[in-house]
Design a protein around this motif. Structure first.
Motif, PDB file in Angstrom:
ATOM      1  N   UNK A   8       0.853  -1.182   0.000  1.00 21.09           N
ATOM      2  CA  UNK A   8       0.000   0.000   0.000  1.00 21.09           C
ATOM      3  C   UNK A   8       0.894   1.239   0.000  1.00 21.09           C
ATOM      4  N   UNK A   9       0.981   1.901  -1.136  1.00 15.81           N
ATOM      5  CA  UNK A   9       1.799   3.108  -1.245  1.00 15.81           C
ATOM      6  C   UNK A   9       3.291   2.849  -1.179  1.00 15.81           C
ATOM      7  N   UNK A  10       3.696   1.609  -1.466  1.00 14.79           N
ATOM      8  CA  UNK A  10       5.100   1.213  -1.399  1.00 14.79           C
ATOM      9  C   UNK A  10       5.418   0.395  -2.654  1.00 14.79           C
ATOM     10  N   UNK A  11       6.627   0.544  -3.179  1.00 15.63           N
ATOM     11  CA  UNK A  11       7.040  -0.253  -4.333  1.00 15.63           C
ATOM     12  C   UNK A  11       7.204  -1.713  -3.938  1.00 15.63           C
ATOM     13  N   UNK A  12       6.839  -2.615  -4.847  1.00 14.13           N
ATOM     14  CA  UNK A  12       6.965  -4.059  -4.600  1.00 14.13           C
ATOM     15  C   UNK A  12       8.442  -4.433  -4.540  1.00 14.13           C
ATOM     16  N   UNK A  13       8.788  -5.267  -3.545  1.00 13.12           N
ATOM     17  CA  UNK A  13      10.172  -5.694  -3.357  1.00 13.12           C
ATOM     18  C   UNK A  13      10.236  -7.222  -3.299  1.00 13.12           C
ATOM     19  N   UNK A  14      10.886  -7.818  -4.288  1.00  8.48           N
ATOM     20  CA  UNK A  14      11.038  -9.276  -4.310  1.00  8.48           C
ATOM     21  C   UNK A  14      11.921  -9.740  -3.151  1.00  8.48           C
ATOM     22  N   UNK A  15      12.912  -8.943  -2.779  1.00  8.98           N
ATOM     23  CA  UNK A  15      13.790  -9.294  -1.654  1.00  8.98           C
ATOM     24  C   UNK A  15      12.999  -9.346  -0.366  1.00  8.98           C
ATOM     25  N   UNK A  16      12.140  -8.368  -0.165  1.00 15.40           N
ATOM     26  CA  UNK A  16      11.301  -8.323   1.030  1.00 15.40           C
ATOM     27  C   UNK A  16      10.310  -9.491   1.034  1.00 15.40           C
ATOM     28  N   UNK A  17       9.770  -9.825  -0.144  1.00 19.94           N
ATOM     29  CA  UNK A  17       8.880 -10.984  -0.259  1.00 19.94           C
ATOM     30  C   UNK A  17       9.604 -12.266   0.153  1.00 19.94           C
ATOM     31  N   UNK A  23      10.739 -16.397   6.668  1.00 21.35           N
ATOM     32  CA  UNK A  23      10.391 -16.306   8.102  1.00 21.35           C
ATOM     33  C   UNK A  23       9.052 -16.987   8.392  1.00 21.35           C
ATOM     34  N   UNK A  24       8.081 -16.778   7.516  1.00 21.51           N
ATOM     35  CA  UNK A  24       6.758 -17.368   7.737  1.00 21.51           C
ATOM     36  C   UNK A  24       6.776 -18.888   7.576  1.00 21.51           C
ATOM     37  N   UNK A  25       7.597 -19.392   6.650  1.00 19.65           N
ATOM     38  CA  UNK A  25       7.687 -20.844   6.484  1.00 19.65           C
ATOM     39  C   UNK A  25       8.354 -21.505   7.688  1.00 19.65           C
ATOM     40  N   UNK A  26       9.302 -20.821   8.308  1.00 19.44           N
ATOM     41  CA  UNK A  26       9.882 -21.335   9.549  1.00 19.44           C
ATOM     42  C   UNK A  26       8.800 -21.434  10.620  1.00 19.44           C
TER      43      UNK A  26
END
Length: 99
Positions: A8-17, A23-26
């Motif tokens: 929301x109002x931020x550029x998409x970042x593949x690194x952040x994804x 982290x979520x898979x852990x």
């Protein structure tokens, strides 16, 4: 576990994804009852010292779990949010195991 991202109002970042997904898979390895996660990244223009917001909503049996944090960097916000979610998941797992 499926992970969906919204910026929301931020550029998409593949690194952040990738960082967030890892982290979520852990987390899903520890708590096998997780179904999906909705991750939302926002920027608060009014905040001068922080303003990088990460919201995560986890779908699992029973009520959904939600956490958010506002930090100087998105990576730190992700870590803090997942730490909050983990606390909630520990409580939820205890209630499952006592039944």
């Amino acid at each position: 576990m499926t992970v969906k991202f919204e910026y929301v109002g931020v550029d998409i970042s593949e690194t952040l994804n990738a960082f967030t997904t890892e982290r979520l898979h852990k987390l899903s390895d520890r708590y096998e009852f997780l179904i999906s996660a909705m991750v939302r990244f926002k920027k608060d223009e009014k905040s001068h010292d922080k303003g990088k917001i990460c919201d995560i909503e986890l779908s699992l049996p029973g009520p959904r779990i939600f956490a958010t944090s506002d930090e100087k960097q998105y990576e730190v916000a992700v870590r803090e949010t997942i730490r909050d979610l983990e606390r909630q998941l520990k409580k939820r797992k205890e209630t499952y195991s006592t039944r």
